[in-house]
Scaffold this motif. Structure first.
Motif, PDB file in Angstrom:
ATOM      1  N   SER A 163       0.776  -1.189  -0.111  1.00 56.60           N
ATOM      2  CA  SER A 163       0.209  -0.013   0.171  1.00 56.60           C
ATOM      3  C   SER A 163       0.870   1.084  -0.029  1.00 56.60           C
ATOM      4  N   VAL A 193      -1.788  -1.243  -4.077  1.00 55.25           N
ATOM      5  CA  VAL A 193      -2.869  -0.486  -3.741  1.00 55.25           C
ATOM      6  C   VAL A 193      -2.674   0.760  -3.251  1.00 55.25           C
ATOM      7  N   GLY A 217      -9.562   1.945  -3.815  1.00 58.96           N
ATOM      8  CA  GLY A 217      -9.498   0.507  -3.118  1.00 58.96           C
ATOM      9  C   GLY A 217      -8.976  -0.616  -3.929  1.00 58.96           C
TER      10      GLY A 217
END
Length: 555
Positions: A380, A446, A490
């Motif tokens: 992420s 992400v 997302g």
């Protein structure tokens, strides 16, 4: 410039396939004015972009890089990365500074061994080379590296015909011409040096640097500047051309299209794919496509457009010199006048737009076998301001993956791995992820914004593109640079590869400013295998002592 580059390479190609091809690259500071604004650039053999390096499937390369840099306003040390080359068992010559090597000091030389033969009979396709020290390639150290499938003709024939007949290319029947004059480089260009721009951005917390112009094969225009002659691609009516399009930019993605000419994609990032016809192609930094153009239109001049349209930098609101829509070259049929096209300048079509998920490799990569070891990672990423607060759009001078900002180590990661015992990998920093051998690794990326992620040492399957359905088993695209742009909030962009290449391999955003700000990790693939299979030459081991003895302004 391109004519000099072609002659440079053609003179070096021989009849022998499976040869060791030797090149000498002199990296120096040279005055250039690709868009009419003069500035000193980091050039290769006096050229910007650098000379096209070429060879044939099964060849290896010995490339001696001489560092003649001496301008204190720019980076003075250097490295070179061979983008897309897998470097099996030669990880030490992959090129990224402080991952696989220490930089080459001013006044010194280093010979890279670029191996393309030791992978399923050899790699072939469209690759490129560029500096991998800080943001140095923004100053001009970049060029094309083309590996043709088979060499069955002599260098004299190449020089006379400017054609690379490639009977082993599975797409050979789709085109008539594939030579060094059909290589296309797309770049953004800055009027200031990368060293100064990067310092202002990171140290002084100014806005993220926006380029001044876009260049097509080293030629472009900026707002308020002179009408620099357009770059020209010349074709003969009735012939079919393989154009090899490379995005060598620091930050800008382009939307590539040619007036009245559909494009058939046959290659992505050095991997042959099934023919896919489109009208325009979105191409991000680090990515490459081979497209076939059928010159079957009336003899005249046609527009080639490659605009950029992201984050509002199509207009001079951010940089008074930059207009992302001022990005044109000319497709000229032989017999047409030496003039601009008489038609209005075009915009990329909204019909027949490229979608990455529709790509299918010509040779499918098998999915994981039953019982095969697997590893799933989620990376992420997000930007921050220098004070740690989250920055949503632009201006961020810190980027983190899993809350860790990549920081180049003092000792290259490869040297650390070679010096460690079998149970010492826990001493590696948190931006290094250890991967076991012979394992199928799935990585979910992400985050937000536009990020072209490039993985060194591997190609990978894209089992979830930014747009389109997930595809784990039905022959998903295979490439080495994937863009997260336009992914729904997302949703991960997901890649998959096998750990079959020992070494530390960089995974990073190919927007060079984002890499400078820390948007990267290192995959330490099979540390035990590294100590068994990676054996750097003595010259490599001397790089760090020489570099570390330099004064800070030369590093």
């Amino acid at each position: 410039m391109r004519g000099v580059s072609v002659a440079f390479v053609l003179a070096s190609l021989s009849l022998v396939q499976g040869a060791v091809r030797q090149y000498a690259l002199n990296i120096a500071s040279t005055l250039v004015n690709p868009d009419g604004f003069p500035r000193r650039a980091t050039t290769v053999n006096g050229l910007m972009p650098g000379p096209i390096l070429a060879g044939f499937k099964g060849d290896d390369f010995l490339i001696t890089v001489k560092n003649s840099l001496n301008d204190p306003s720019m980076y003075q040390s250097t490295t070179v990365h061979w983008h897309g080359i897998l470097q099996h068992r030669t990880n030490y010559d992959d090129g990224p500074a402080q991952v696989t090597q220490c930089p080459i000091a001013p006044g010194r030389s280093y010979t890279y061994k670029v191996e393309t033969s030791d992978f399923e009979g050899g790699q072939a396709g469209t690759f490129w080379y560029h500096s991998h020290l800080g943001a140095q390639y923004i100053d001009g150290l970049r060029g094309a590296l083309i590996i043709y499938g088979t060499n069955l003709i002599t260098s004299l024939q190449l020089l006379q015909a400017h054609r690379s007949l490639d009977p082993n290319d599975p797409h050979r029947q789709l085109y008539d011409v594939d030579d060094l004059s059909t290589v296309i480089s797309l770049t953004d260009w800055y009027h200031g040096s990368a060293k100064n721009l990067g310092h202002d951005w990171i140290a002084n917390k100014t806005a993220e640097p926006v380029p001044d112009s876009n260049l097509f094969n080293g030629v472009g225009r900026y707002l308020g500047g002179p009408a620099t002659p357009r770059a020209v691609m010349t074709v003969t009516r009735g012939k079919r051309y393989r154009f090899r399009v490379i995005n060598m930019s620091a930050i800008v993605p382009f939307n590539f299209t040619i007036e009245n000419h559909p494009l058939t994609i046959i290659e992505a990032d050095g991997v042959s794919h099934r023919p896919y016809v489109v009208n325009s192609i979105g191409i991000s930094a680090g990515q490459r496509y081979s497209v076939v153009l059928n010159a079957n239109q009336p003899v005249r001049n046609y527009w080639i457009a490659y605009p950029s349209n992201f984050r509002d930098i199509t207009t001079p609101l951010v940089n008074k010199n930059y207009n992302g829509t001022e990005a044109f070259a000319i497709l000229r049929y032989r017999g047409a006048p030496n003039a601009d096209p008489f038609t209005p300048q075009i915009k990329p079509s909204e019909v027949g737009v490229f979608q990455e998920y529709r790509l299918q490799p010509l040779v499918p990569v098998p999915p994981p076998r039953r019982g095969e070891p697997t590893l799933n990672l989620t990376l992420s990423f997000h930007p921050e301001n220098g004070d740690g607060s989250i920055e949503a759009i632009g201006g961020a001078n810190v980027w983190k993956i899993n809350d860790v900002q990549y920081t180049p180590p003092k000792i290259p990661t490869l040297l650390q791995l070679l010096s460690m015992g079998a149970n010492q990998t826990g001493q590696l920093p948190p931006d290094v992820h250890v991967l076991p051998p012979n394992t199928v690794v799935t990585v979910e990326l992400v985050g937000d914004q536009h990020h072209p992620f490039h993985l060194h040492g591997h190609t990978f399957q894209v089992i979830q593109s930014a747009l389109g359905p997930r595809n784990e088993f039905n022959n998903p695209p295979v490439r080495d640079t994937v863009d997260t742009s336009n992914a729904p909030a997302g949703q991960a962009v997901t890649i998959r590869f096998r750990t079959d290449n020992d070494g530390p391999w960089f995974l990073h955003c190919h927007k060079d400013w984002h890499l400078e700000a820390g948007l990267a990790v290192v995959f330490a693939e099979d540390p035990v295998g590294v100590r068994k299979t990676i054996n750097p030459p003595p010259q490599w081991r001397q790089l760090c002592d020489i570099y570390n003895a330099l004064p800070p302004d030369q590093q």
